[in-house]
Design a protein around this motif. Structure first.
Motif, PDB file in Angstrom:
ATOM      1  N   ASN A   1       1.045  -0.940   0.087  1.00 39.41           N
ATOM      2  CA  ASN A   1       0.075   0.398   0.095  1.00 39.41           C
ATOM      3  C   ASN A   1       0.982   1.314   0.133  1.00 39.41           C
ATOM      4  N   GLN A   2       2.136   0.946   0.723  1.00 38.80           N
ATOM      5  CA  GLN A   2       3.298   2.209   1.003  1.00 38.80           C
ATOM      6  C   GLN A   2       3.558   2.482  -0.455  1.00 38.80           C
ATOM      7  N   GLY A   3       3.422   1.576  -1.250  1.00 39.29           N
ATOM      8  CA  GLY A   3       3.868   1.304  -3.102  1.00 39.29           C
ATOM      9  C   GLY A   3       5.097   1.275  -3.229  1.00 39.29           C
TER      10      GLY A   3
ATOM     11  N   ASP B   1       6.002  -2.417  -4.165  1.00 37.10           N
ATOM     12  CA  ASP B   1       5.755  -3.275  -4.453  1.00 37.10           C
ATOM     13  C   ASP B   1       6.615  -3.196  -6.390  1.00 37.10           C
ATOM     14  N   LYS B   2       6.880  -1.759  -6.323  1.00 35.24           N
ATOM     15  CA  LYS B   2       7.757  -0.798  -7.272  1.00 35.24           C
ATOM     16  C   LYS B   2       8.965  -0.617  -7.146  1.00 35.24           C
ATOM     17  N   PHE B   3       8.959  -0.856  -5.335  1.00 34.61           N
ATOM     18  CA  PHE B   3      10.827  -0.859  -5.654  1.00 34.61           C
ATOM     19  C   PHE B   3      11.863  -2.413  -5.766  1.00 34.61           C
ATOM     20  N   PHE B   4      10.547  -3.403  -5.442  1.00 32.14           N
ATOM     21  CA  PHE B   4      11.089  -5.398  -5.843  1.00 32.14           C
ATOM     22  C   PHE B   4      11.296  -5.150  -7.666  1.00 32.14           C
ATOM     23  N   GLY B   5      11.907  -5.629  -7.693  1.00 35.73           N
ATOM     24  CA  GLY B   5      11.564  -6.236  -9.113  1.00 35.73           C
ATOM     25  C   GLY B   5      13.337  -6.163  -9.675  1.00 35.73           C
ATOM     26  N   GLU B   6      13.035  -6.255 -11.319  1.00 34.75           N
ATOM     27  CA  GLU B   6      13.410  -6.197 -12.644  1.00 34.75           C
ATOM     28  C   GLU B   6      13.056  -4.655 -12.850  1.00 34.75           C
ATOM     29  N   PRO B   7      14.138  -4.101 -14.493  1.00 38.42           N
ATOM     30  CA  PRO B   7      15.957  -4.361 -14.022  1.00 38.42           C
ATOM     31  C   PRO B   7      15.801  -4.149 -12.651  1.00 38.42           C
ATOM     32  N   ALA B   8      17.302  -4.498 -12.017  1.00 37.56           N
ATOM     33  CA  ALA B   8      17.321  -4.074 -10.704  1.00 37.56           C
ATOM     34  C   ALA B   8      18.391  -2.721 -11.238  1.00 37.56           C
TER      35      ALA B   8
ATOM     36  N   SER C   1      14.166  11.900  -6.032  1.00 35.54           N
ATOM     37  CA  SER C   1      13.090  12.353  -5.124  1.00 35.54           C
ATOM     38  C   SER C   1      12.515  11.470  -3.944  1.00 35.54           C
ATOM     39  N   ALA C   2      12.832  12.528  -2.599  1.00 30.95           N
ATOM     40  CA  ALA C   2      11.949  11.434  -1.837  1.00 30.95           C
ATOM     41  C   ALA C   2      11.222  12.251  -0.863  1.00 30.95           C
ATOM     42  N   GLN C   3       9.744  13.299  -1.507  1.00 32.62           N
ATOM     43  CA  GLN C   3       9.372  13.603  -0.675  1.00 32.62           C
ATOM     44  C   GLN C   3       8.314  13.150  -1.004  1.00 32.62           C
ATOM     45  N   LYS C   4       7.991  11.728  -1.009  1.00 30.94           N
ATOM     46  CA  LYS C   4       6.930  10.753  -0.796  1.00 30.94           C
ATOM     47  C   LYS C   4       6.936  10.136  -0.455  1.00 30.94           C
ATOM     48  N   LEU C   5       8.021   9.499  -1.176  1.00 29.02           N
ATOM     49  CA  LEU C   5       9.072   7.963  -0.063  1.00 29.02           C
ATOM     50  C   LEU C   5       9.139   8.814   1.460  1.00 29.02           C
ATOM     51  N   MET C   6       9.133  10.045   1.989  1.00 28.60           N
ATOM     52  CA  MET C   6       9.385  10.221   3.053  1.00 28.60           C
ATOM     53  C   MET C   6       7.702  10.451   3.775  1.00 28.60           C
ATOM     54  N   GLU C   7       6.830   9.391   3.158  1.00 26.55           N
ATOM     55  CA  GLU C   7       5.436   9.305   3.672  1.00 26.55           C
ATOM     56  C   GLU C   7       5.797   7.585   4.341  1.00 26.55           C
ATOM     57  N   SER C   8       6.923   7.147   3.514  1.00 25.08           N
ATOM     58  CA  SER C   8       6.857   5.877   4.421  1.00 25.08           C
ATOM     59  C   SER C   8       8.903   5.996   4.569  1.00 25.08           C
ATOM     60  N   PRO C   9       8.918   6.803   5.723  1.00 24.82           N
ATOM     61  CA  PRO C   9      10.043   6.422   6.519  1.00 24.82           C
ATOM     62  C   PRO C   9      11.006   5.263   6.437  1.00 24.82           C
ATOM     63  N   ARG C  10      10.438   4.019   6.578  1.00 21.04           N
ATOM     64  CA  ARG C  10      11.482   2.585   6.902  1.00 21.04           C
ATOM     65  C   ARG C  10      12.181   2.595   5.699  1.00 21.04           C
ATOM     66  N   LEU C  11      10.906   2.083   5.022  1.00 24.38           N
ATOM     67  CA  LEU C  11      11.571   2.282   3.264  1.00 24.38           C
ATOM     68  C   LEU C  11      12.501   3.514   2.618  1.00 24.38           C
ATOM     69  N   TYR C  12      12.490   4.527   2.760  1.00 26.90           N
ATOM     70  CA  TYR C  12      12.920   4.879   2.830  1.00 26.90           C
ATOM     71  C   TYR C  12      14.972   5.064   3.506  1.00 26.90           C
ATOM     72  N   ALA C  13      14.721   4.877   4.845  1.00 22.09           N
ATOM     73  CA  ALA C  13      15.678   4.187   5.360  1.00 22.09           C
ATOM     74  C   ALA C  13      17.312   2.987   5.247  1.00 22.09           C
ATOM     75  N   THR C  14      14.922   1.911   4.875  1.00 19.14           N
ATOM     76  CA  THR C  14      15.473   0.502   3.967  1.00 19.14           C
ATOM     77  C   THR C  14      16.938   0.829   2.635  1.00 19.14           C
ATOM     78  N   TYR C  15      16.071   1.139   2.390  1.00 14.00           N
ATOM     79  CA  TYR C  15      17.102   2.154   0.355  1.00 14.00           C
ATOM     80  C   TYR C  15      18.541   2.584   0.709  1.00 14.00           C
TER      81      TYR C  15
END
Length: 549
Positions: free
Chosen positions: A197-199, A201-208, A229-243
């Motif tokens: 729901n935080q998006g 699924d768009k990050f995991f996959g290929e091409p890596a 670009s991390a404006q929307k990504l900051m709505e999911s701070p754990r995904l941002y930090a893990t990336y």
């Protein structure tokens, strides 16, 4: 200009105190820290340093939290404060722009960034899913099962399919991997839903992502600046930090050792750096510390941007040599303690009140302490920060589109690829099992029926899991219902086996089978009394009737 302070070889102009303050490129890989309260000028300092590295041919990666770093791709607009500051520092303000590649995990405001679940690894995946220790153990089992079976673990579909697989086969896997609790699997699956729901699924996959795409120079041999670009990504701070942590670990693993270079190969600026460490388990903190300590030998410099040095664990803070401290406000006793702690991280200048200076700094001012050529920190000084030459602010949608349209990597990551992986393989297996279960059984041969067939099949079921016949459609064995005779005999045999132990039980089955088919099986009294009793001892105890056979 021959006397332009920006033109000193091997150095980046940071600003001016009672002298010019420089960041020395040869120690640019010794990492750094930019701190200060909101609105005190951290982003401008970040842009000044990023431009300085790029001008010296060093590629840069920077996370753009508020969107006001994207303007670095456009020429500066000669704002009066910047023109005045340049004059005070002894040079003429000249607008400039830089080669920029825009990235976005969600693929909206930049080129998509993807990584496979396998590349993320069990530790970071567990952190992303906020796993407990028990749930992290299940994640490790999932990765091990995927490796041992050669199943590709690429995206969240694969992770979900493998979680279901280990849950369905928990009894069989328990012997090798330990207990798999369905409730823990269910909790992980719910966290996967939140991530989707935080998006994520768009990050995991290929091409890596190929991290070498970050390490590029333009036609003028200036470093390319990569803006995430991390404006929307900051709505999911754990995904941002893990990336960001994943990028660090990938660089650490893949880049070769180069030792100390005249300038870094790549410099990272991580804004909102406290998110990397918030609620991180000790194992992850240890991994971050190890990467920060050792990645400099790969030629990579890491610059953390946050509000207070206390946001960074001490073991990591001690690795950050180049420091810029903007103003902190001390309205409460807790704030005052934070200011004192920030002041203590600097090498003190005699007669200079660092604590007082931190609270008095104006926008565009900072306390600066940089490493010299030998890696020694300079004494702290109150410094006016040099202005950036590119635009400070956002980029318009049309400008973004034009910039991305002429990017050399255009089209490389835009189209996702979905190879056959764990989810597809397990779906095929499940389909084959359903097909087997739905096929009609083959009718038994009338000439081979009777009590011997019934009892023999029951005994086979006791030993091998139940009566089977051949599926005519697939040619595979399949289970069929037992008759009453088979059930009675099988139950009796299983009861006896449980009563006298597995070894004696197997011997009784051999006796029964031998008696029915006319063989001379041994009687129960003749069986070994223990596993160590030899066959010779048993033979010596045989009765004349046995020997007659």
């Amino acid at each position: 200009m021959a006397d332009d302070p920006r033109m000193v070889a091997g150095k980046i102009l940071v600003g001016k105190s009672d002298k010019y303050e420089y960041l020395t490129l040869s120690v640019g890989n010794r990492h750094g820290l930019i701190t200060g309260a909101t609105g005190t000028g951290k982003t401008v300092t970040l842009q000044t340093l990023a431009e300085g590295f790029a001008n010296n041919g060093v590629p840069v990666f920077a996370a753009d939290i508020k969107g006001d770093l994207s303007g670095i791709a456009m020429p500066g607009d000669s704002k009066p404060p910047f023109v005045q500051r340049a004059k005070e520092l002894g040079f003429e303000y000249q607008p400039d722009q830089f080669s920029v590649t825009f990235w976005d995990l969600l693929g909206e405001a930049g080129h998509p960034i993807r990584a496979t679940v396998s590349e993320m690894g069990p530790l970071l995946t567990s952190r992303l899913l906020q796993c407990t220790d028990a749930q992290e153990g299940i994640i490790n089992i999932v990765f091990r099962v995927a490796d041992e079976n050669g199943w590709l673990l690429l995206d969240l579909k694969d992770l979900r399919a493998l979680l279901q697989y280990v849950s369905d086969n928990a009894a069989a896997l328990k012997v090798k991997y330990g207990n798999i609790v369905p409730a823990s699997v269910g909790a992980i699956q719910r966290q996967l839903l939140v991530l989707e729901n935080q998006g994520a699924d768009k990050f995991f996959g290929e091409p890596a992502l190929d991290l070498t795409d970050f390490i590029q120079t333009d036609k003028d041999r200036r470093g390319v600046i990569n803006v995430l670009s991390a404006q929307k990504l900051m709505e999911s701070p754990r995904l941002y930090a893990t990336y960001l942590l994943w990028m660090l670990s990938e660089l650490f693993e893949k880049l070769p050792e180069v030792g100390d270079l005249p300038k870094p190969k790549l410099v990272f600026f991580f804004d909102e750096a406290h998110l990397l460490f918030d609620d991180a388990p000790k194992a992850l903190l240890d991994a971050i510390e190890r990467v920060v300590r050792l990645i400099r030998s790969k030629g990579v410099g890491i610059y953390f941007v946050t509000q207070n040095p206390l946001d960074i664990p001490d073991n990591v803070l001690g690795q950050l040599g180049n420091r810029v401290q903007h103003a902190l406000r001390a309205f409460t006793p807790r704030d005052q303690r934070a200011v004192r702690a920030a002041a203590e991280t600097f090498r003190q200048t005699p007669g200079f009140d660092t604590v007082k200076a931190i609270m008095e700094l104006k926008v565009g001012e900072a306390l600066v302490s940089m490493l010299d050529e030998k890696g020694m920190p300079a004494m702290v000084s109150r410094t006016f920060i040099a202005p950036p030459s590119a635009r400070v602010g956002t980029i318009t949608p049309d400008e973004l589109k034009a910039t991305m349209g002429k990017d050399p990597i255009k089209g490389k990551y835009d189209t996702p690829v979905d190879r056959e992986s764990a989810s597809e393989i397990l779906a095929k297996r499940a389909g084959g099992q359903m097909e087997d279960a739905g096929a009609p059984p083959v009718e038994a041969d009338a000439g081979s029926g009777g009590i011997l067939s019934e009892i023999g099949t029951a005994i086979g079921g006791a030993l091998g899991g139940g009566p089977v016949k051949i599926n005519p459609k697939t040619g595979r064995p399949m289970r069929v219902p037992k008759t009453m005779t088979q059930t009675i005999v099988q139950n009796a045999i299983q009861s006896a086996s449980r009563a006298i132990g597995s070894q004696i039980g197997r011997a009784i089955l051999r006796n029964v089978l031998g008696g029915i088919l006319g063989g001379g099986g041994r009687r129960f009294a003749d069986l070994p009394s223990s596993p160590s009793q030899s066959e010779a001892q048993v033979a010596a105890n045989e009765s004349p009737l046995d020997k007659k056979g």
